[in-house]
Design an enzyme around this catalytic site. Structure first.
Site, PDB file in Angstrom:
ATOM      1  CE  LYS A   6       2.886  -3.736  -9.960  1.00  0.00           C
ATOM      2  NZ  LYS A   6       1.925  -2.997  -9.200  1.00  0.00           N
TER       3      LYS A   6
ATOM      4  CE  LYS B 212       7.877  -1.583  -5.855  1.00  0.00           C
ATOM      5  NZ  LYS B 212       6.878  -0.684  -5.412  1.00  0.00           N
TER       6      LYS B 212
ATOM      7  CE  LYS C 298       0.261  -1.109  -1.496  1.00  0.00           C
ATOM      8  NZ  LYS C 298       0.395  -0.852  -2.926  1.00  0.00           N
TER       9      LYS C 298
HETATM   10  N1  AQP Z   1       9.646  -0.798  -1.322  1.00  0.00           N
HETATM   11  C1  AQP Z   1       9.377   0.492  -1.347  1.00  0.00           C
HETATM   12  N2  AQP Z   1      10.263   1.382  -0.851  1.00  0.00           N
HETATM   13  C2  AQP Z   1       9.992   2.722  -0.860  1.00  0.00           C
HETATM   14  N3  AQP Z   1       8.856   3.246  -1.350  1.00  0.00           N
HETATM   15  C3  AQP Z   1       7.937   2.397  -1.843  1.00  0.00           C
HETATM   16  N4  AQP Z   1       6.723   2.577  -2.379  1.00  0.00           N
HETATM   17  C4  AQP Z   1       6.187   1.382  -2.731  1.00  0.00           C
HETATM   18  N5  AQP Z   1       7.044   0.393  -2.418  1.00  0.00           N
HETATM   19  C5  AQP Z   1       8.139   0.991  -1.873  1.00  0.00           C
HETATM   20  C6  AQP Z   1       6.084   3.878  -2.532  1.00  0.00           C
HETATM   21  O1  AQP Z   1       4.801   3.818  -1.906  1.00  0.00           O
HETATM   22  C7  AQP Z   1       3.902   4.681  -2.602  1.00  0.00           C
HETATM   23  C8  AQP Z   1       2.614   3.984  -2.886  1.00  0.00           C
HETATM   24  O2  AQP Z   1       2.874   2.890  -3.744  1.00  0.00           O
HETATM   25  P1  AQP Z   1       1.678   2.233  -4.531  1.00  0.00           P
HETATM   26  O3  AQP Z   1       0.830   1.467  -3.620  1.00  0.00           O
HETATM   27  O4  AQP Z   1       0.960   3.263  -5.292  1.00  0.00           O
HETATM   28  O5  AQP Z   1       2.313   1.316  -5.609  1.00  0.00           O
HETATM   29  P2  AQP Z   1       3.640   0.535  -5.733  1.00  0.00           P
HETATM   30  O6  AQP Z   1       4.778   1.498  -5.880  1.00  0.00           O
HETATM   31  O7  AQP Z   1       3.461  -0.421  -6.865  1.00  0.00           O
HETATM   32  O8  AQP Z   1       3.763  -0.194  -4.330  1.00  0.00           O
HETATM   33  P3  AQP Z   1       3.766  -1.713  -4.039  1.00  0.00           P
HETATM   34  O9  AQP Z   1       3.755  -1.893  -2.551  1.00  0.00           O
HETATM   35  O10 AQP Z   1       4.858  -2.391  -4.779  1.00  0.00           O
HETATM   36  O11 AQP Z   1       2.344  -2.159  -4.582  1.00  0.00           O
HETATM   37  P4  AQP Z   1       1.987  -3.351  -5.530  1.00  0.00           P
HETATM   38  O12 AQP Z   1       2.602  -4.563  -4.882  1.00  0.00           O
HETATM   39  O13 AQP Z   1       0.496  -3.399  -5.572  1.00  0.00           O
HETATM   40  O14 AQP Z   1       2.578  -3.035  -6.860  1.00  0.00           O
HETATM   41  C9  AQP Z   1       4.619   5.138  -3.870  1.00  0.00           C
HETATM   42  O15 AQP Z   1       5.079   6.451  -3.693  1.00  0.00           O
HETATM   43  C10 AQP Z   1       5.758   4.186  -3.997  1.00  0.00           C
HETATM   44  O16 AQP Z   1       6.873   4.775  -4.639  1.00  0.00           O
END
Ligand code: AQP
Length: 333
Positions: A114, A196, A199
């Site tokens: 990040k 990965k 969002k």
């Molecule tokens: N691509 C993914 N595949 C499987 N699991 C995923 N998770 C996130 N992306 C994937 C799982 O979703 C849960 C919630 O995630 P989060 O919103 O707390 O944060 P994150 O992991 O940082 O998800 P994002 O979508 O990538 O958010 P941003 O873009 O804001 O950083 C977690 O259990 C995560 O493992």
């Protein structure tokens, strides 16, 4: 609360929730909700480690609560709450900051990724994110945390912090364990299958939002990056794009991966893309219908958020009281 063990997990309202979040997290949450005392949080304080538009954030928080219920979480049976409504998270996070080494935080892959993406906003919150996450987990005497593979390192650090606190003071915290799905733990970006699906990705073609409409889902899958061969085979190392599509089709339809390979033998990538898109559209349809019903009912949504806050805070307050006493901050007890 019964004498079942406690399970906690959270989701950041940092954008439109994706099928990555669904496959890696919510799907298991729904499946596990009868086995444990479950606590699910929309972790909005984590989302502000990146600048968020205030109106958009507010709307994302409400969307996320509604989506969790639409995906199948029962609000009467589980605690569903918004993190910022329970102040104890910030209090415990500060205490845990004081139990965490800079070297540990600097090693976190998510911090490195990040920071590299947001060079002009490498803030202290981004670095200390795992301490707040540890507070989220440890406040509720959590035994299990169902997460995607990307969160494994943070959960390991949470265990180290809990262990250190318990040794430096006395056994206050339960030692939590992650539950990571065998398939679906890491859904990849449709535009860069080596990264990965996220969002907050600026390229909206890289993810499927849980609220994307039929045309958009079809369009995004048709644009998905694959490879220059013409061979539908599951091989994550050499064919990450095609493997990601096969994995999604497998997860959406429960068809075994080998059967998908057989069914698509000799067919073109376009056919696989279309079939995967159709299966995701079908999977999301009932979720989207339920979501719209819930999201329009402000009274219902507010009641769930208020009830969740009260139930979560009762447990969190009890933990903070014990922590204060243990470390000598309680002057009356
Ligand atoms: N691509 C993914 N595949 C499987 N699991 C995923 N998770 C996130 N992306 C994937 C799982 O979703 C849960 C919630 O995630 P989060 O919103 O707390 O944060 P994150 O992991 O940082 O998800 P994002 O979508 O990538 O958010 P941003 O873009 O804001 O950083 C977690 O259990 C995560 O493992």
């Amino acid at each position: 609360m019964t004498n079942k063990k406690t399970l906690f997990s959270g989701i950041q309202p940092s954008g439109l929730l994706t099928i990555g979040n669904y496959m890696g997290a919510f799907r298991q949450w729904v499946n596990l909700q009868n086995q444990y005392n479950c606590i699910f949080s929309v972790v909005d304080l984590h989302a502000i480690t990146a600048i968020q538009d205030p109106q958009q954030l507010k709307s994302n928080i409400l969307d996320s609560v509604a989506l969790l219920i639409a995906c199948g979480l029962e609000p009467e049976q589980n605690i569903i709450f918004v993190q910022s409504t329970v102040y104890e998270h910030c209090v415990l996070a500060w205490i845990l900051n004081c139990q965490t080494f800079m070297g540990e935080l600097n090693r976190m892959t998510q911090f490195k990724d990040k920071s590299a993406k947001n060079k002009d906003n490498i803030n202290l919150g981004l670095l200390a994110y795992p301490c707040l996450q540890a507070a989220d987990i440890l406040l509720y005497n959590t035994s299990f945390i169902p997460v995607g593979a990307d969160q494994k390192q943070h959960i390991e650090l949470c265990r180290d912090i809990a262990n250190r606190f318990n040794k430096n003071y006395e056994e206050v915290f339960t030692m939590p364990q992650p539950i990571i799905p065998t398939v679906g733990a890491k859904i990849m970006s449709l535009q860069n299958p080596l990264a990965k699906m996220s969002k907050s990705d600026n390229n909206t073609n890289s993810y499927i939002g849980l609220l994307d409409n039929t045309d958009l889902i079809m369009k995004k899958f048709k644009r998905a990056v694959t490879d220059s061969e013409a061979n539908i085979k599951f091989d994550e190392e050499h064919k990450p794009g095609i493997s990601n599509l096969i994995k999604l089709l497998h997860l959406a339809t429960d068809t075994p991966i080998e059967e998908i390979e057989d069914n698509f033998y000799g067919k073109g990538y376009g056919v696989l893309k279309e079939k995967t898109a159709e299966s995701i559209i079908e999977l999301l349809k009932p979720i989207q219908d339920k979501y719209h019903q819930i999201r329009e009912d402000q009274t219902y949504l507010s009641k769930i958020i208020d009830t969740g806050k009260d139930k979560a805070q009762a447990i969190a307050h009890d933990t903070i009281t014990r922590v204060y006493k243990t470390i000598g901050l309680s002057l009356t007890g």
